[in-house]
Each structure stands twice: as C-alpha cells, then as structure tokens.
Design a protein around this motif. Structure first.
Motif, PDB file in Angstrom:
ATOM      1  N   GLY A 223       0.834  -1.202   0.000  1.00  0.00           N
ATOM      2  CA  GLY A 223       0.000   0.000   0.000  1.00  0.00           C
ATOM      3  C   GLY A 223       0.864   1.245   0.000  1.00  0.00           C
ATOM      4  O   GLY A 223       2.038   1.192   0.349  1.00  0.00           O
ATOM      5  N   PRO A 224       0.256   2.385  -0.403  1.00  0.00           N
ATOM      6  CA  PRO A 224       1.039   3.610  -0.541  1.00  0.00           C
ATOM      7  C   PRO A 224       1.294   4.293   0.798  1.00  0.00           C
ATOM      8  O   PRO A 224       0.730   5.322   1.095  1.00  0.00           O
ATOM      9  N   SER A 225       2.143   3.661   1.633  1.00  0.00           N
ATOM     10  CA  SER A 225       2.500   4.327   2.890  1.00  0.00           C
ATOM     11  C   SER A 225       3.985   4.681   2.828  1.00  0.00           C
ATOM     12  O   SER A 225       4.749   4.030   2.125  1.00  0.00           O
ATOM     13  N   PRO A 226       4.400   5.729   3.550  1.00  0.00           N
ATOM     14  CA  PRO A 226       5.813   6.101   3.508  1.00  0.00           C
ATOM     15  C   PRO A 226       6.682   5.028   4.146  1.00  0.00           C
ATOM     16  O   PRO A 226       6.202   4.191   4.907  1.00  0.00           O
ATOM     17  N   SER A 227       7.966   5.077   3.827  1.00  0.00           N
ATOM     18  CA  SER A 227       8.915   4.114   4.379  1.00  0.00           C
ATOM     19  C   SER A 227       8.947   4.220   5.902  1.00  0.00           C
ATOM     20  O   SER A 227       8.982   5.318   6.460  1.00  0.00           O
ATOM     21  N   ALA A 228       8.925   3.054   6.580  1.00  0.00           N
ATOM     22  CA  ALA A 228       8.955   3.053   8.048  1.00  0.00           C
ATOM     23  C   ALA A 228      10.385   3.127   8.567  1.00  0.00           C
ATOM     24  O   ALA A 228      10.617   3.450   9.730  1.00  0.00           O
ATOM     25  N   THR A 229      11.337   2.809   7.698  1.00  0.00           N
ATOM     26  CA  THR A 229      12.738   2.716   8.138  1.00  0.00           C
ATOM     27  C   THR A 229      13.638   3.530   7.213  1.00  0.00           C
ATOM     28  O   THR A 229      13.241   3.907   6.115  1.00  0.00           O
ATOM     29  N   THR A 230      14.847   3.767   7.685  1.00  0.00           N
ATOM     30  CA  THR A 230      15.876   4.395   6.858  1.00  0.00           C
ATOM     31  C   THR A 230      16.814   3.291   6.372  1.00  0.00           C
ATOM     32  O   THR A 230      17.272   2.475   7.177  1.00  0.00           O
ATOM     33  N   ALA A 231      17.048   3.236   5.062  1.00  0.00           N
ATOM     34  CA  ALA A 231      17.895   2.180   4.488  1.00  0.00           C
ATOM     35  C   ALA A 231      19.294   2.739   4.237  1.00  0.00           C
ATOM     36  O   ALA A 231      19.444   3.698   3.473  1.00  0.00           O
ATOM     37  N   VAL A 232      20.301   2.151   4.892  1.00  0.00           N
ATOM     38  CA  VAL A 232      21.671   2.661   4.803  1.00  0.00           C
ATOM     39  C   VAL A 232      22.594   1.567   4.258  1.00  0.00           C
ATOM     40  O   VAL A 232      22.541   0.422   4.719  1.00  0.00           O
ATOM     41  N   VAL A 233      23.440   1.926   3.291  1.00  0.00           N
ATOM     42  CA  VAL A 233      24.410   0.977   2.745  1.00  0.00           C
ATOM     43  C   VAL A 233      25.542   0.796   3.758  1.00  0.00           C
ATOM     44  O   VAL A 233      26.180   1.771   4.164  1.00  0.00           O
ATOM     45  N   ARG A 234      25.772  -0.436   4.182  1.00  0.00           N
ATOM     46  CA  ARG A 234      26.834  -0.739   5.150  1.00  0.00           C
ATOM     47  C   ARG A 234      28.059  -1.337   4.479  1.00  0.00           C
ATOM     48  O   ARG A 234      29.149  -1.318   5.043  1.00  0.00           O
ATOM     49  N   ALA A 235      27.865  -1.925   3.310  1.00  0.00           N
ATOM     50  CA  ALA A 235      28.981  -2.431   2.517  1.00  0.00           C
ATOM     51  C   ALA A 235      28.649  -2.132   1.067  1.00  0.00           C
ATOM     52  O   ALA A 235      27.553  -2.458   0.598  1.00  0.00           O
TER      53      ALA A 235
END
Ligand SMILES: [Zn+2]
Length: 251
Positions: A80-92
């Motif tokens: 469904g069209p809800s905003p992202s709940a998390t922040t996605a960060v590149v670790r490698a």
C-alpha cells in the motif's frame, strides 16, 4: 553475483521489469531512503549490504534487518502507498538494479512469479523482524553483535566487513564504549581477527560459536524459503511454458 529474487523470475516476467531496470552503485554509507519518505524505487542489490534502521525521537537508532542479494529495498511498498517506516543505509558497498516503484507495482499485478518473489521477501523480512525482536529481548548484547556481524557477512560473502565501531553502535542501539568492550571480548575469543581503520576481519566459525542461535535459524529459514520456491518453479510461466521441461515430455 546477482539478485536472487530477480534471478528466480522466469524470463518473460523479468522482461516486464527490464525496460525500466537501471544499474546503480551502492556507495558505502549512502542513505537509499529515509523513514517518512515516499518509496520511489525498489532496489535489488547484487552485492553489498544494506541495513534498515529505526530512528527514535531522541536520536537513538537500531537496525531491524540486513538486506543483501537475497532481498530488496522498497518491495514492501506493494502492500500500500504508505511512507517508508525505516531508513535504508548501505553498510557495505556493492551494485544493484533499481526500478521505479510504479513500474514494480504494475509488474506485481501482472506477474504471478513476481508475486511469489514478493511473498518470499515478505516471509524472510517478517522472520527477520520477529526473530530480531526476540533476540533483542532475550539474548546478551555480545551474542547479538556476533549475530549482526554474521548477517552482514552473509550479504557480502567474505570475512572482511567495512564497519566502524560507530556503525555497530548505531545498529545495536548501544553506546560506542559498549561496542569497544564487546570487540575486545570477541577478539579475545578469536572471533574477530582484526579491527582497524573501519575494517573488521572476522573468523566465521568462532564468531558463530559466540553468536546466539538466531543467525543459524534465520539462515535456515531463508534457505527453506528459496528451496520452497525452487519446488514451485515447475509451475507454468506467463506463456504457459513449464521451466525445465523439454517439448514432448510426458505429464
Ligand atoms: Zn539471538
């Protein structure tokens, strides 16, 4: 290396995505999406590691999942069209293919094979979230740190992890001084061979004996999800062809 969800798609289903698939690089420490943002792209890593982070109002953070080439970032937007709940960060660092979320949603409604891959991803993510929750409540922080290192190791598929103690502190939601102490303990056990200039070298076997059972359980569940999918691969694709079956085969 390739993304396992994309690799599991029959060619005609992959072709539906392909015109809008775009290769990108995943740069170390890059933020792919922030909590609260609309999800514009679904990102399929081919290598490297991404963690999903919860940011609390007081500035504390904790990682909820590690995503490598067995998963995707932004795929849950099909719910469904809800905003992202998390922040996605590149670790490698690594490479990935990304596709606009609108295109992905269109393919999702057209392609049963894509829906299966989304189901696989949702199963794997729910399992990570649930086990992670239990682990955070029940297992000591040293075992949890060992688990995270093994999870990131599974994503990058080698024993040198480009992590700083600061990053581990953000992922575990503990103070930097706690991480220093944990690193010292894990080094003493031989589970960490070196920790210098943002590079942590692990001994996988010893680290596994320092970790709780959660990493092993997560691995087994992910392999079962993909194995279950392999069993279903003989289902007809969009053109009614059965993969792995030659013309003239009986049955
Ligand atoms: Zn655990």
């Amino acid at each position: 290396m390739g993304n396992r969800l994309l690799a599991a798609l029959p060619a005609p289903d992959f072709e539906l995505l392909k015109p809008e698939l775009e290769p990108i690089t995943l740069d170390q420490d890059a933020v792919l999406s922030r909590a609260g943002d609309a999800i514009d792209y679904v990102v399929f890593p081919h290598g490297g590691a991404i963690t999903l982070m919860i940011d609390m109002a007081d500035g504390n953070t904790v990682a909820t999942a590690a995503i490598g080439r067995e998963g995707a970032v932004g795929m849950l937007s099909v719910l469904g069209p809800s905003p992202s709940a998390t922040t996605a960060v590149v670790r490698a660092a690594g490479t990935a293919s990304r596709v606009p979320a609108s295109r992905f949603h269109a393919v999702f409604s057209q392609s049963p094979a894509m829906r299966r891959q989304v189901q696989n991803h949702i199963k794997a993510m729910l399992m990570q979230f649930q086990l992670g929750l239990a682990c955070n409540a029940l297992h000591p922080v040293e075992a949890r740190m060992a688990r995270w290192l093994l999870q990131l190791r599974d994503c990058v598929e080698h024993d040198e992890l480009p992590l700083t103690q600061q990053t581990l502190s953000q992922m575990l939601g503990v103070r930097r001084t706690t991480v220093t102490l944990l690193m010292r303990n894990l080094r003493a056990r031989g589970a960490i061979k070196a920790d210098r200039r943002g590079l942590i070298e692990i001994d996988r076997v010893r680290l596994a004996s320092a970790a709780c059972e959660c990493h092993r359980v997560m691995r087994r569940e992910v392999e079962e999800i993909f194995a279950g999918d392999a069993d279903r691969v003989r289902a007809p694709d969009l053109l009614g062809r059965v993969p792995g079956k030659k013309a003239g085969d009986a049955g």
